[in-house]
Design a protein around this motif. Structure first.
Motif, mmCIF file in Angstrom:
data_model
loop_
_atom_site.group_PDB
_atom_site.id
_atom_site.type_symbol
_atom_site.label_atom_id
_atom_site.label_comp_id
_atom_site.label_asym_id
_atom_site.label_seq_id
_atom_site.Cartn_x
_atom_site.Cartn_y
_atom_site.Cartn_z
ATOM 1 N N VAL A 224 0.670 -1.335 0.027
ATOM 2 C CA VAL A 224 -0.210 0.179 0.015
ATOM 3 C C VAL A 224 0.832 1.253 -0.090
ATOM 4 C CG1 VAL A 224 -1.572 1.355 1.350
ATOM 5 C CG2 VAL A 224 -2.132 -1.117 0.877
ATOM 6 N N GLY A 225 2.149 1.179 0.897
ATOM 7 C CA GLY A 225 2.766 2.224 0.525
ATOM 8 C C GLY A 225 3.309 2.527 -0.717
ATOM 9 N N GLU A 226 3.909 1.591 -1.594
ATOM 10 C CA GLU A 226 4.270 1.920 -2.998
ATOM 11 C C GLU A 226 3.107 2.103 -3.764
ATOM 12 O OE1 GLU A 226 7.557 -1.763 -2.827
ATOM 13 O OE2 GLU A 226 5.758 -1.980 -3.921
ATOM 14 N N TRP A 227 1.850 1.757 -3.472
ATOM 15 C CA TRP A 227 0.720 2.161 -3.958
ATOM 16 C C TRP A 227 0.402 3.704 -3.964
ATOM 17 C CZ3 TRP A 227 -3.694 4.678 -3.534
ATOM 18 C CH2 TRP A 227 -4.808 4.539 -4.655
ATOM 19 N N ASN A 228 0.592 3.886 -2.601
ATOM 20 C CA ASN A 228 0.374 5.667 -2.495
ATOM 21 C C ASN A 228 1.622 6.443 -3.253
ATOM 22 O OD1 ASN A 228 -1.629 5.469 -0.876
ATOM 23 N ND2 ASN A 228 -0.573 4.933 1.110
ATOM 24 N N TYR A 229 2.678 5.870 -3.129
ATOM 25 C CA TYR A 229 3.940 6.717 -3.977
ATOM 26 C C TYR A 229 3.474 6.837 -5.581
ATOM 27 C CZ TYR A 229 8.340 7.948 -5.621
ATOM 28 O OH TYR A 229 9.203 8.516 -6.342
ATOM 29 N N LEU A 230 2.963 5.582 -6.107
ATOM 30 C CA LEU A 230 3.187 5.816 -7.573
ATOM 31 C C LEU A 230 1.869 6.568 -7.895
ATOM 32 C CD1 LEU A 230 3.584 2.042 -8.366
ATOM 33 C CD2 LEU A 230 4.924 3.710 -8.909
ATOM 34 N N VAL A 231 0.771 6.503 -7.203
ATOM 35 C CA VAL A 231 -0.573 7.355 -7.295
ATOM 36 C C VAL A 231 -0.220 8.955 -7.159
ATOM 37 C CG1 VAL A 231 -2.670 7.906 -6.511
ATOM 38 C CG2 VAL A 231 -2.250 5.703 -6.954
ATOM 39 N N GLN A 232 0.581 9.210 -5.924
ATOM 40 C CA GLN A 232 0.964 10.231 -6.039
ATOM 41 C C GLN A 232 1.894 11.012 -7.124
ATOM 42 O OE1 GLN A 232 3.383 10.955 -2.344
ATOM 43 N NE2 GLN A 232 3.591 13.181 -2.679
ATOM 44 N N LEU A 233 2.803 10.054 -7.680
ATOM 45 C CA LEU A 233 3.759 10.363 -8.565
ATOM 46 C C LEU A 233 3.418 10.625 -9.943
ATOM 47 C CD1 LEU A 233 6.808 10.597 -9.459
ATOM 48 C CD2 LEU A 233 6.789 7.862 -9.838
ATOM 49 N N ALA A 234 2.172 9.731 -10.291
ATOM 50 C CA ALA A 234 1.275 10.159 -11.501
ATOM 51 C C ALA A 234 0.550 11.226 -11.366
ATOM 52 C CB ALA A 234 0.475 8.620 -11.296
ATOM 53 N N ASN A 235 -0.181 11.444 -10.394
ATOM 54 C CA ASN A 235 -0.959 12.709 -10.062
ATOM 55 C C ASN A 235 0.100 14.052 -10.195
ATOM 56 O OD1 ASN A 235 -3.195 11.377 -9.721
ATOM 57 N ND2 ASN A 235 -3.044 11.554 -7.473
ATOM 58 N N GLU A 236 1.212 14.039 -9.695
ATOM 59 C CA GLU A 236 1.918 15.466 -9.718
ATOM 60 C C GLU A 236 2.507 15.450 -11.082
ATOM 61 O OE1 GLU A 236 3.797 15.082 -5.096
ATOM 62 O OE2 GLU A 236 4.968 14.405 -6.784
ATOM 63 N N SER A 237 2.891 14.432 -11.763
ATOM 64 C CA SER A 237 3.244 14.623 -13.142
ATOM 65 C C SER A 237 2.234 14.730 -14.151
ATOM 66 C CB SER A 237 4.071 13.182 -13.425
ATOM 67 O OG SER A 237 4.901 12.806 -12.462
ATOM 68 N N HIS A 238 0.785 14.600 -13.878
ATOM 69 C CA HIS A 238 -0.108 14.725 -14.740
ATOM 70 C C HIS A 238 -0.129 13.319 -15.897
ATOM 71 C CE1 HIS A 238 -1.127 18.588 -12.989
ATOM 72 N NE2 HIS A 238 0.206 18.775 -13.146
ATOM 73 N N LEU A 239 0.216 12.315 -15.211
ATOM 74 C CA LEU A 239 0.197 11.278 -15.896
ATOM 75 C C LEU A 239 -1.003 10.265 -15.831
ATOM 76 C CD1 LEU A 239 4.195 10.502 -15.817
ATOM 77 C CD2 LEU A 239 2.920 11.037 -17.869
ATOM 78 N N VAL A 240 -1.237 9.166 -16.649
ATOM 79 C CA VAL A 240 -2.356 8.332 -16.445
ATOM 80 C C VAL A 240 -1.813 7.089 -15.727
ATOM 81 C CG1 VAL A 240 -4.252 7.203 -17.611
ATOM 82 C CG2 VAL A 240 -3.682 9.473 -18.256
ATOM 83 N N LEU A 241 -2.365 6.633 -14.792
ATOM 84 C CA LEU A 241 -1.854 5.388 -14.173
ATOM 85 C C LEU A 241 -3.244 4.620 -13.884
ATOM 86 C CD1 LEU A 241 -0.107 3.266 -12.813
ATOM 87 C CD2 LEU A 241 -0.162 4.767 -10.620
ATOM 88 N N LEU A 242 -3.400 3.687 -14.774
ATOM 89 C CA LEU A 242 -4.653 3.005 -14.806
ATOM 90 C C LEU A 242 -4.523 1.183 -14.190
ATOM 91 C CD1 LEU A 242 -7.053 3.472 -17.623
ATOM 92 C CD2 LEU A 242 -7.152 4.479 -15.512
ATOM 93 N N ASP A 243 -5.368 0.792 -13.434
ATOM 94 C CA ASP A 243 -5.314 -0.733 -13.315
ATOM 95 C C ASP A 243 -5.988 -1.274 -14.495
ATOM 96 O OD1 ASP A 243 -4.746 -1.534 -10.293
ATOM 97 O OD2 ASP A 243 -5.835 0.500 -10.213
ATOM 98 N N GLY A 244 -5.261 -2.369 -14.980
ATOM 99 C CA GLY A 244 -5.727 -3.419 -16.088
ATOM 100 C C GLY A 244 -6.450 -4.497 -15.369
ATOM 101 N N ILE A 245 -7.944 -4.536 -15.313
ATOM 102 C CA ILE A 245 -8.649 -5.886 -15.249
ATOM 103 C C ILE A 245 -9.699 -5.672 -16.120
ATOM 104 C CG2 ILE A 245 -10.020 -6.576 -13.418
ATOM 105 C CD1 ILE A 245 -8.922 -4.999 -11.007
ATOM 106 N N LYS A 246 -9.493 -6.554 -17.188
ATOM 107 C CA LYS A 246 -10.310 -6.407 -18.299
ATOM 108 C C LYS A 246 -11.796 -6.556 -17.976
ATOM 109 C CE LYS A 246 -9.253 -11.502 -19.785
ATOM 110 N NZ LYS A 246 -10.378 -12.123 -19.602
ATOM 111 N N THR A 247 -12.091 -7.654 -17.060
ATOM 112 C CA THR A 247 -13.639 -7.532 -16.907
ATOM 113 C C THR A 247 -14.087 -6.320 -16.419
ATOM 114 O OG1 THR A 247 -13.167 -9.826 -16.095
ATOM 115 C CG2 THR A 247 -15.255 -9.047 -15.340
#
Ligand code: CTP
Length: 441
Positions: A224-247
């Motif tokens: 979860v700590g890493e998850w938070n970091y990645l989401v923050q990084l994506a937000n700050e950089s205005h980048l899209v970060l999406l979960d792939g779950i095809k269903t």
């Protein structure tokens, strides 16, 4: 009075459309224009329409050429319309020659020459072009590249993998085939990652640090700590970060989720999601079932009942004495007014159903529910049962890619896997990984 009818999507209305409408009108005295609804377009395989139905209708109206505008919503509707409106002439562009000859039984059919050099697809592609790199060693990437062809404006141009034996010629023929991640990142705008789940975090992080958008098979981290970091990084950089779950991107799954939430089966009391296969650690199954199936099986539970439960029990059967590889995992959740369970396995076989039980009835999605195009709502009195069928194009991958592209273009679609659910899935996998509160069977 001679009545003429024509149909089209009219996305980004262009000169070719206007010429077609003018010539259609000139064939008679009264022109009816059928504008295709989004859902029907999807069934026809047109998934990239960018303007909403209302915008497209308004654009046709603004030409002032149509005397009447109708919406085309279902297959076979053209026959109904021709009969209902007393149409004398049906017309479309020459790209459809022969396709509508069956209407000659009802009226005259005229194919007008298509205007060269302009189309909605070209306008959409010209807008913004996103180059995609594939990352990982899974044969699932073969499907990704096939589905990417349906999404205008998204082009797979390279792959990075240390194991290329599972790839088809389409992937191996891409301009960049490398095992150097940096080399791939230098060439693309975005990456799709499906690799060993434990490597996702580092791969996602590096991509974001290099200013690339990311679609990563869930979970994009198991911490979860890493998850938070990645989401923050994506937000700050205005980048899209999406979960792939095809269903999550399939129409049938989305519709059943809405029906469950809107009370069609009363209050939801129980959800049971099962995803199993008989692969074992020596066969094709690369990843333990909890990583391969867990995000999918947890999806309906967290999306319908919420992510905050009161209690959870996890039972696991391991393959090996080192308790490294799980063959079967069952998680039971108690929520404040409902229960849920998920079973995932790569070594135990069961019926891969999804059942959502409520106080008035239940929703059943037959196996394999994660590739779902069909479900039923069943009630106490079977004559009230309802069946629902929705075309499943490309197992949901097509819409997953489309959604990714639209997010990149800053035209977000609905959040198919929102951050709350993404984080809850990550939390469960982290707990599992740390072997917290696990009962071994
Ligand atoms: N049309 C035409 N000349 C063009 C483009 C379209 O005569 N250059 C006609 C089509 O034959 C059809 C109508 O306009 O009768 C509506 O077409 P539509 O499918 O909405 O437009 P396209 O530009 O062909 O869309 P796409 O690129 O998404 O296929």
């Amino acid at each position: 009075m001679i009545k003429v009818i024509t149909y089209g999507t009219y996305d980004h209305l262009h000169y070719g459309h206007i010429r077609l409408l003018e010539r259609a009108k000139a064939l008679g005295d009264y022109l009816i224009v059928g504008v295709t609804a989004d859902d029907f377009d999807r069934v026809r395989g047109k998934i990239n329409t960018e303007q909403s139905l209302i915008e497209r209708v308004e654009a046709v109206k603004a030409t002032g050429i149509a005397d009447e505008i109708i919406i085309e919503e279902y297959e076979g509707q053209k026959i109904d319309d021709i009969c209902r409106y007393g149409v004398d002439i049906f017309t479309v562009g020459s790209d459809w020659v022969g396709k509508f000859d069956y209407l000659k039984e009802y009226c005259k059919v005229v194919y007008l020459p298509r205007t060269e050099g302009v189309s909605s697809s070209e306008i959409r592609s010209a807008e913004e072009h996103v180059s995609l790199g594939l990352v990982g060693g899974s044969d699932f990437l073969n499907k990704i590249i096939e589905e990417s062809h349906y999404v205008n404006g998204l082009e797979a141009i390279g792959v990075c993998s240390s194991n290329k034996t599972c790839f088809n010629q389409q992937i191996l023929g891409l301009p960049t085939v490398t095992d150097d991640y940096k080399e791939l990142l230098d060439k693309v705008d975005a990456v799709y990652i499906k690799s060993e789940p434990s490597s996702h975090y580092a791969l996602v992080k590096e991509a974001l640090e290099n200013n690339k958008h990311v679609l990563c098979e869930a979970p994009f981290s198991m911490d979860v700590g890493e998850w938070n970091y990645l989401v923050q990084l994506a937000n700050e950089s205005h980048l899209v970060l999406l979960d792939g779950i095809k269903t999550a991107y399939s129409t049938a799954y989305n519709r059943l989720k809405l029906l469950a939430k809107s009370g069609r089966i009363g209050r939801v009391v129980s959800i049971k999601a099962v995803c199993t296969s008989l692969k074992n650690e020596n066969s094709q199954g690369k990843w333990d079932p909890i990583y391969e199936w867990g995000p999918t099986a947890l999806l309906p539970i967290f999306q319908i009942l919420g992510t905050e439960y009161v209690k959870k029990t996890t039972c696991v059967h391991y393959y090996d004495d080192a308790r490294k590889h799980d063959a079967f995992t069952k998680m039971d959740f108690v929520f404040s007014n409902a229960v849920a369970s998920m079973e995932v396995a790569n070594g135990v076989k069961s019926e891969g159903e999804l059942i959502i039980s409520g106080t008035k009835g239940y929703i059943i999605v037959p196996a394999p529910w994660w590739n779902t195009d069909y479900f039923e709502i069943r009630y106490e009195h079977s004559e009230e049962n309802k069946r629902y069928f929705y075309q499943l194009d490309g197992e949901g991958i097509r819409f997953e890619l489309l959604c990714f592209l639209q997010e990149i273009k800053n035209k977000p679609m609905q959040p198919y896997v929102d951050r709350r659910v993404s984080k809850a899935i990550c939390r469960e996998l982290e707990e599992f990984n740390c072997k917290r509160n696990i009962i071994e069977i």
